[in-house]
Scaffold this motif. Structure first.
Motif, short mmCIF file in Angstrom:
data_model
loop_
_atom_site.label_atom_id
_atom_site.label_comp_id
_atom_site.label_asym_id
_atom_site.label_seq_id
_atom_site.Cartn_x
_atom_site.Cartn_y
_atom_site.Cartn_z
N GLY A 1 -18.67 -12.28 -6.88
CA GLY A 1 -18.33 -10.87 -6.94
C GLY A 1 -17.28 -10.51 -5.90
O GLY A 1 -16.37 -9.72 -6.15
N GLN A 2 -17.40 -11.12 -4.71
CA GLN A 2 -16.42 -10.87 -3.66
C GLN A 2 -15.06 -11.47 -4.01
O GLN A 2 -14.02 -10.95 -3.58
N VAL A 3 -15.05 -12.55 -4.81
CA VAL A 3 -13.78 -13.11 -5.28
C VAL A 3 -13.07 -12.06 -6.16
O VAL A 3 -11.87 -11.80 -6.00
N VAL A 4 -13.82 -11.48 -7.08
CA VAL A 4 -13.24 -10.45 -7.95
C VAL A 4 -12.77 -9.26 -7.13
O VAL A 4 -11.68 -8.72 -7.36
N LYS A 5 -13.58 -8.84 -6.16
CA LYS A 5 -13.20 -7.73 -5.28
C LYS A 5 -11.93 -8.08 -4.51
O LYS A 5 -11.04 -7.23 -4.32
N ALA A 6 -11.83 -9.33 -4.06
CA ALA A 6 -10.65 -9.76 -3.31
C ALA A 6 -9.40 -9.76 -4.19
O ALA A 6 -8.31 -9.39 -3.74
N VAL A 7 -9.56 -10.15 -5.46
CA VAL A 7 -8.43 -10.09 -6.40
C VAL A 7 -7.97 -8.64 -6.55
O VAL A 7 -6.76 -8.36 -6.57
N SER A 8 -8.92 -7.73 -6.66
CA SER A 8 -8.59 -6.31 -6.74
C SER A 8 -7.84 -5.84 -5.50
O SER A 8 -6.84 -5.11 -5.60
N SER A 9 -8.31 -6.26 -4.34
CA SER A 9 -7.66 -5.88 -3.09
C SER A 9 -6.22 -6.40 -3.04
O SER A 9 -5.31 -5.71 -2.58
N PHE A 10 -6.04 -7.63 -3.54
CA PHE A 10 -4.70 -8.23 -3.59
C PHE A 10 -3.78 -7.43 -4.52
O PHE A 10 -2.59 -7.27 -4.25
N CYS A 11 -4.36 -6.93 -5.61
CA CYS A 11 -3.56 -6.17 -6.59
C CYS A 11 -3.21 -4.78 -6.08
O CYS A 11 -2.27 -4.15 -6.61
N GLY A 12 -3.95 -4.27 -5.09
CA GLY A 12 -3.73 -2.92 -4.60
C GLY A 12 -2.29 -2.59 -4.25
O GLY A 12 -1.73 -1.59 -4.73
N ALA B 1 -19.22 -8.06 -17.36
CA ALA B 1 -19.18 -6.62 -17.12
C ALA B 1 -19.52 -6.29 -15.67
O ALA B 1 -18.89 -5.43 -15.05
N VAL B 2 -20.54 -6.99 -15.14
CA VAL B 2 -20.94 -6.75 -13.74
C VAL B 2 -19.85 -7.22 -12.78
O VAL B 2 -19.48 -6.51 -11.84
N LEU B 3 -19.32 -8.41 -13.03
CA LEU B 3 -18.29 -8.93 -12.13
C LEU B 3 -17.01 -8.09 -12.19
O LEU B 3 -16.35 -7.89 -11.17
N PHE B 4 -16.65 -7.58 -13.38
CA PHE B 4 -15.46 -6.74 -13.47
C PHE B 4 -15.64 -5.43 -12.71
O PHE B 4 -14.68 -4.87 -12.18
N SER B 5 -16.88 -4.96 -12.65
CA SER B 5 -17.10 -3.73 -11.89
C SER B 5 -16.89 -3.95 -10.39
O SER B 5 -16.64 -3.01 -9.65
N PHE B 6 -16.96 -5.22 -9.94
CA PHE B 6 -16.60 -5.53 -8.56
C PHE B 6 -15.11 -5.29 -8.33
O PHE B 6 -14.68 -5.07 -7.20
N PHE B 7 -14.32 -5.37 -9.40
CA PHE B 7 -12.89 -5.08 -9.28
C PHE B 7 -12.68 -3.64 -8.82
O PHE B 7 -11.79 -3.36 -8.02
N VAL B 8 -13.50 -2.74 -9.33
CA VAL B 8 -13.41 -1.34 -8.92
C VAL B 8 -13.77 -1.18 -7.45
O VAL B 8 -13.19 -0.37 -6.73
N GLY C 1 -13.01 -3.06 -5.12
CA GLY C 1 -11.88 -3.44 -4.29
C GLY C 1 -10.85 -2.35 -4.08
O GLY C 1 -9.95 -2.48 -3.24
N PHE C 2 -10.96 -1.25 -4.82
CA PHE C 2 -9.95 -0.19 -4.73
C PHE C 2 -9.90 0.46 -3.35
O PHE C 2 -8.87 0.99 -2.95
N CYS C 3 -11.03 0.43 -2.63
CA CYS C 3 -11.04 1.08 -1.32
C CYS C 3 -10.08 0.39 -0.35
O CYS C 3 -9.60 1.02 0.62
N ASP C 4 -9.72 -0.86 -0.63
CA ASP C 4 -8.83 -1.60 0.27
C ASP C 4 -7.38 -1.16 0.18
O ASP C 4 -6.56 -1.53 1.03
N ILE C 5 -7.04 -0.35 -0.82
CA ILE C 5 -5.68 0.16 -0.93
C ILE C 5 -5.35 1.11 0.22
O ILE C 5 -4.20 1.41 0.50
N VAL C 6 -6.41 1.56 0.92
CA VAL C 6 -6.21 2.50 2.02
C VAL C 6 -5.38 1.90 3.14
O VAL C 6 -4.70 2.61 3.88
N GLY C 7 -5.39 0.56 3.29
CA GLY C 7 -4.63 -0.07 4.35
C GLY C 7 -3.14 0.14 4.21
O GLY C 7 -2.48 0.72 5.07
N ILE C 8 -2.57 -0.32 3.09
CA ILE C 8 -1.13 -0.19 2.87
C ILE C 8 -0.74 1.26 2.58
O ILE C 8 0.31 1.73 3.00
N SER C 9 -1.60 2.00 1.88
CA SER C 9 -1.24 3.39 1.54
C SER C 9 -1.23 4.29 2.77
O SER C 9 -0.57 5.34 2.77
#
Length: 392
Positions: free
Chosen positions: A135-146, A11-18, A20-28
């Motif tokens: 946690g940063q791995v999970v965040k990085a996966v989120s950033s990749f999915c952005g 649950a804690v590691l999945f919240s790191f996925f959230v 990563g959402f701030c990284d969508i600002v680059g491409i968007s």
């Protein structure tokens, strides 16, 4: 390890996925620039709408977290994120800016509280750096999915209309809601010892920690580490557009390459830092990163090599944030909550880098000038890596 403990960690590691959402600002930012007719400088200000809030919210949230508890603070950050992801449905430039602002505020709250929350589910202090890196791995996966989420919003929800790219926001909100629900039902133990930091002068006392040369050095280390991360994400697609004439849609692969290599780098970092001292790993990676950025700035190689260089920056910088954060916590472990708030304030570096990259690109009329901003950031991190840092 018991199933309940695994679920709590999940649950804690999945919240790191959230996070990563701030990284969508680059491409968007590229889509927003096309949709609203902005300049590169104005597009460079868009990430600032996300990251400037770290400057204002991190320390106060770090203080309040002592009273609210880490889990409750994470849930607050998710609630702000969910509300903010509805606003862009208005479809105007101001609504999108407000959505980015809410994303930044929610993310600031999350970044302050997420890292300390790991300590509530991982009892082995020796595993702290590896857990933070996981946690940063999970965040990085989120950033990749952005970028994929953005393309899904355009091609599926928006019927192929690039002007409706903002439909990515409610998708992010739905994922955040799922993460919040998992965290709510997880019986994560409350932190057992909370320092008595509830007096009215706590915010002042937090910033007073910067009087410690070690904390000051690491504070700016976080600042420039995030500046490289956000700056590379922001500039990667622009390199492919300006140097190689790629279309906006095709250039979207550049931040994806960056994030997939950052994910790989974070994963290998978790493994390697069980064998190699974190400071040694930091030094090797930042020196290699300097070489790559110099090459990217001043040597125009074939486009596939340029993508490889962008990916290399992601790989080499993937573990710098958790290494520096871990050093700061270990330097003053009794001040973990306050240190977290102080260090996450430095994430505002992500908002400082992109306007400078955009401005440098516009003024010099070359993307090389923007890349040189990354070089300056890497220069400070090199100095930080080779300074002697004392930990408790």
């Amino acid at each position: 390890m018991k199933a309940k403990q695994l679920s709590n960690i999940g649950a804690v590691l999945f919240s790191f996925f959230v996070m990563g959402f701030c990284d969508i600002v680059g491409i968007s930012s590229d889509y927003a620039r096309e949709a609203f007719g902005w300049s590169q400088t104005m597009a460079g200000l868009l990430p600032s709408m996300v990251f400037v809030w770290f400057l204002f919210f991190s320390v106060p949230i770090g203080v309040k977290m002592n009273k609210w508890g880490r889990k409750n603070t994470v849930l607050l950050g998710m609630a702000v994120t969910i509300v903010g992801m509805v606003i862009p449905l208005m479809g105007t430039s101001w609504a999108c800016l407000m959505g980015y602002a809410a994303l930044g505020i929610g993310n600031a709250i999350l970044q302050v509280s997420e890292n300390p929350l790991i300590k509530n589910v991982v009892s082995d202090e020796k595993m702290l750096t590896s857990s933070l890196t996981a946690g940063q791995v999970v965040k990085a996966v989120s950033s990749f999915c952005g970028p994929f989420i953005l393309l899904f919003a355009v091609n599926v929800l928006g019927g192929g209309d690039a002007q409706r790219w903002y439909l990515a926001f409610p998708v992010l909100g739905a994922i955040t809601l799922l993460s919040a629900l998992w965290l709510i039902v997880s019986p994560i133990p409350h932190e057992t010892t909370i320092p008595d930091n509830t007096s009215s002068d706590t915010i002042g006392a937090t910033f007073a920690l910067l009087k410690d040369p070690t904390i000051l050095l690491l504070f700016f280390g976080i600042f420039f580490a995030v500046a490289i991360d956000v700056g590379t994400n922001f500039v990667s697609s622009k390199i492919m557009i300006n140097r190689y004439g790629w279309t906006l849609k095709a250039a979207g692969i550049a931040p994806q390459v960056y994030f997939i290599y950052r994910t790989i780098g974070a994963f290998f970092g978790v493994l390697l830092m069980t064998k190699i001292a974190e400071k040694t790993y930091f030094r090797i990676n930042i020196v290699a990163c300097i070489i790559v950025i110099l090459s990217l700035a001043f040597v125009q190689l074939p486009e596939m090599w340029a993508l490889a260089q962008i990916g290399a920056i992601g790989f080499l910088c993937s573990c710098i944030f958790p290494i520096i954060y871990s050093m700061a916590v270990k330097a003053k472990p009794s001040k973990a909550n306050l240190i977290s708030g102080l260090m996450i304030t430095a994430v505002a570096g992500g908002g400082a880098a992109t306007p400078l990259i955009g401005l440098a690109t516009d003024v010099a009329d070359t993307i090389t000038a923007g890349i040189c901003v990354l070089l300056l950031c890497a220069g400070y991190l090199t100095w930080c890596a080779f300074m002697e840092i004392k930990t408790a």
